[in-house]
Enzyme design. Sequence first.
Site, PDB file in Angstrom:
ATOM      1  CE1 TYR A 169      49.192 -60.590  47.110  1.00 10.18           C
ATOM      2  CE2 TYR A 169      51.121 -59.409  46.310  1.00 10.18           C
ATOM      3  CZ  TYR A 169      50.575 -60.439  47.046  1.00 10.18           C
ATOM      4  OH  TYR A 169      51.392 -61.309  47.717  1.00 10.18           O
ATOM      5  CB  SER A 196      46.078 -56.219  39.187  1.00 15.45           C
ATOM      6  OG  SER A 196      47.416 -56.351  39.573  1.00 15.45           O
ATOM      7  CD  GLN A 197      45.038 -60.943  44.787  1.00 17.68           C
ATOM      8  OE1 GLN A 197      45.892 -61.440  45.509  1.00 17.68           O
ATOM      9  NE2 GLN A 197      44.027 -60.243  45.267  1.00 17.68           N
ATOM     10  CG  ASP A 241      51.457 -53.777  33.438  1.00 15.09           C
ATOM     11  OD1 ASP A 241      52.168 -53.547  34.423  1.00 15.09           O
ATOM     12  OD2 ASP A 241      50.314 -54.274  33.514  1.00 15.09           O
ATOM     13  CG  HIS A 269      49.543 -52.811  36.754  1.00 13.59           C
ATOM     14  ND1 HIS A 269      49.356 -54.013  36.122  1.00 13.59           N
ATOM     15  CD2 HIS A 269      49.025 -52.981  38.008  1.00 13.59           C
ATOM     16  CE1 HIS A 269      48.785 -54.876  36.931  1.00 13.59           C
ATOM     17  NE2 HIS A 269      48.561 -54.266  38.082  1.00 13.59           N
TER      18      HIS A 269
END
Length: 323
Positions: A94, A186-187, A277, A306
Amino acid sequence: MPLIDKPLAELYTYQGLNPRPSDFDAYWDEALRELDATDPQPKLVPSTAIAPQNAEVFDLWFTGVGGARIYAKYLRPKNRAAGKCPAVLQFHGYSGNGGEFSPKLAYTGEGFCVASLDARGQGGRSEDIGGVQGSTLAGQIIRGLPDPDPRKLLFRQIFLDTAQLARVVMGFDEVDPERVGAMGPSQGGALTLACAALEPRIKRAASVYPFLCDYKRVWEMDLAYGAAYEELGRYFRTFDPRHEREEEIFTRLGYIDCQYLAPRIKAEVLMYTGLMDTICPPSAQFAAYNKISSKKDVVIYPDFGHDHLPDEADKTFDFMRGL
């Protein structure tokens, strides 16, 4: 072991909390028809950013829905063997971008073509054409959320950009369209799932702790007031401070919830999850994983959150070599 979420046995059966819009399938079927009607007009421009001996590197531009020109880095082996090459699509975290050319050379060295997307409106070169009502101050999850037309949600357009990239790359003469994979953290993990859902020819998908899953669960765990999902908390505090429209808002977000795209995936999926996470909680990730009906596996890191997951890049590399 310590827990920040559900026990692992419960994660494997968790089915998600965020409401699913009643017209979800029609929404995405219509979106794909819009994509079908969008001429990608791809353009490859040789790049001078790097001069590797064994690969050709390009700036790739193509048109996404709404007319935005989208950018990706593209690499292909210079001395290609007879026949067509497999390819991997890479998606970033992101607010970031597709990164530099040189880390992608490990794949071209194995005979792969590589395309790395810059998500529109984030930290790269893709065009963001805007045109929505409501706040654009903090974050893209909420971009278009108050607009009367749910088709204005920005992540709808970004998800479609991943499928358009796949279509463009699959159309290149040097690429075998039946041997294309997608990957990212992630994203990027979310965009990997979205790409595989919206382009069923994707054969392998490596999704590392995927974002954009089960928004209401994130809020329930009090994780919507910091880090990646901060914009959700800010949106409620600013526009619905008493949560009088809570169900409506989370239902609207359901259109861009990867857990509901997951049943469309036909690719073999390899997911990675850190059980500590607190950015993209494990339960939200498993809400998507548990809805995938194709061949799948998840690699569990009990003590990790994360952050960097040891050996993940190597495992993903070997996974993609199976294309």
